[in-house]
Design a protein around this motif. Structure first.
Motif: not given
Length: 531
Positions: A261, A295, A297, A299-302, A304-305, A328
């Motif tokens: 991640v 991120d 997409a 709601g997708k935590e790619t 770490r917030r 990407s």
């Protein structure tokens, strides 16, 4: 007891605990004059040069000496100041680091780091003066990402399409590859380095998720083989009045799915906190990393917030920050604002760079035998240029592999329409460096310019390839082109059908926020028809 000057600098520049019980390394940073390997009697020490162990930073004393604590697994490196350049190692890459790994890495498929022994004295680093008189006044930088070579054949594609056309022609003063240098086969590093160093440009690397030791037990060990070749995974370089910070932002977890991640480690934050304290807030700060901060997409935590927010807190007072990322295999500009947790005076600009390999060296081969490899957003494979002016402002450009600099827009339009038909068909313009603030217009047969509408849909040019692949009864290439996805830099304009029978010229121009103007042309024909 009077402390040496280098130790006094250490105490001023770091908040680390007392070092008396730690292993200390020492050496000098010197000016290379005699042209012989190592520090000679006529090679003077350089004062005030920063040296780091990846967490703490010290400055060299008047004679160029420094002392620094080091733990097993750390790498000591120099932060090159403006107006100097690194010496080159035997592999042609900058020589600015040294590992401390007394017993070597644990057993790994790709070897990791060999035992360095316990020696901690004479860790000297040489610098040379920059040849250019205007070395502090801006620069051009080559920005590569995701060469992602899985074989020697892929490295041949990389050499032919990306590196070869630049050899002897680039004005760049430094370059970087933002991760995924190879595609999991780490034994290919020497071969691809031999190609990249043909450019004759000091080259700095960032690790990606395909550069990991996947047999490592944890994140701490996951870059041992990468670090054996490229040195520290988090470091800084100063050049042309700007500061470049290169960051490993791939956090490996062998028990997770996927096994990584985006994020940063505690030692990286310690380095950043210390380094950024010494920078002027108006200086251009460029961060190079692999996984984007945004991120992939909603709601997708790619990434770490919590790590992103901590990084943003460190950067918020800097007025001139650019983030460069890869990963990407598409291309876009992203501006972090309050909704993303950014608290700076203006949005934080992140440029997610298109891949050297495009869509993983896929698609139909061209006349030279290199796969087309257009990315899923319609961007051709290539690389970026970062131009930095003396006042710290910057301009980004994209270069399509093997194409002239003028190729900045991909057009798609029908070849023929019925005269008088309802105008339901359009011309599509994929502006590779386009962003929401770009102004894209078109005109027919030299008429008035009209605005094109930005659309979030797949590039029809790539959809044509998808259909051709679907209809083919035999493979058209080793791997087919990627399935087209919605492009963030696509515009559409309706084509008029009430014009005269015959061919009609379509011109498109795109005006970028920085004032750059791109143009492209195509045509379509109108034919009469009866029901």
């Amino acid at each position: 007891m009077k402390l040496p000057a280098a130790w006094l600098c250490c105490l001023l520049l770091t908040t680390a605990p007392a070092w008396a019980a730690q292993t200390m390394v020492s050496g000098k940073v010197y000016l290379e004059r005699d042209g012989k390997p190592g520090r000679g009697a006529t090679d003077p020490g350089l004062a005030g040069v920063q040296v780091s162990n990846g967490q703490a930073i010290v400055k060299t004393a008047a004679d160029g000496s420094y002392s620094l604590p080091v733990d097993d697994g750390q790498t000591v490196f120099v932060i090159k100041p403006d107006a100097y350049r690194f010496l080159l190692a035997i592999d042609g890459l900058p020589s600015f680091w040294r590992h401390y790994r007394p017993n070597g890495s644990p057993a790994l498929k790709y070897g990791g780091i060999a035992a360095t022994g316990e020696s901690t004295r004479g860790w000297d680093f040489g610098l040379q003066p920059e040849r250019r008189a205007d070395s502090r006044k801006g620069l051009q930088m080559l920005v590569f990402t995701d060469s992602q070579t899985a074989s020697l054949k892929d490295i041949g594609y990389y050499e032919q399409s990306i590196v070869g056309p630049l050899v002897g022609r680039t004005q760049a003063r430094l370059g970087t590859t933002l991760g995924d240098i190879v595609s999991d086969d780490l034994s290919l590093y020497p071969a691809i380095n031999k190609v990249t160093t043909r450019l004759g440009v000091p080259w700095f690397h960032v690790p990606g998720n395909h550069d990991l030791d996947f047999d490592a037990a944890n994140d701490q060990q996951s870059l041992e083989s990468w670090r054996n070749i490229y040195g520290p995974d988090t470091y800084a370089v100063e050049e042309g009045g700007a500061s470049f910070v290169f960051l490993d932002d791939v956090v490996y977890d062998p028990n997770a799915k996927p096994k990584y991640v985006g994020g940063l480690r505690q030692d990286q934050f310690a380095f950043l906190e210390t380094y950024l304290k010494g920078l002027h807030r108006d200086r251009l700060l460029v961060l190079g990393m692999h996984i984007p901060l945004f991120d992939a997409a909603p709601g997708k935590e790619t990434f770490r917030r919590a790590d992103r927010q901590r990084l943003f807190a460190l950067l918020k007072d800097f007025r001139n920050v650019l983030v460069l990322s890869g990963h990407s295999h598409t291309q876009q500009h992203y501006y972090h604002g309050k909704a993303d947790g950014w608290q700076g005076d203006r949005p934080l600009h992140e440029y997610n760079v298109g891949a050297n390999c495009g869509a993983f060296w896929s698609g139909v081969k061209d006349a030279h035998g290199t796969p087309d490899s257009t990315m899923s957003d319609g961007t051709p494979k290539g690389y970026a240029l970062l131009d930095i002016a003396s006042n710290g402002t910057y301009r980004l450009q994209y270069r399509v592999a093997g194409a002239p600099a003028s190729e900045q827009i991909g057009l798609h339009a029908p070849k023929v329409l019925r005269q008088g038909a309802y105008p339901a068909w359009g011309v599509y313009a994929n502006v590779y460096m386009g962003e929401d603030a770009s102004v894209v217009e078109y005109r027919i047969d030299g008429g008035a310019w009209q605005p094109m509408a930005q659309v979030r849909q797949p590039d029809p040019r790539l959809m044509v390839e998808n259909v051709a692949d679907d209809l083919a009864t035999r493979l058209r290439g080793y791997d087919r082109s990627p399935e087209a996805t919605a492009s963030p830099h696509l515009w559409r304009g309706a084509l008029p059908t009430g014009l005269a029978v015959g061919s009609h010229k379509v011109e498109v121009r795109a005006t970028q926020p920085d004032g750059a103007v791109f143009t492209a042309t195509t045509s379509y024909s109108l034919q009469p028809a009866q029901p």
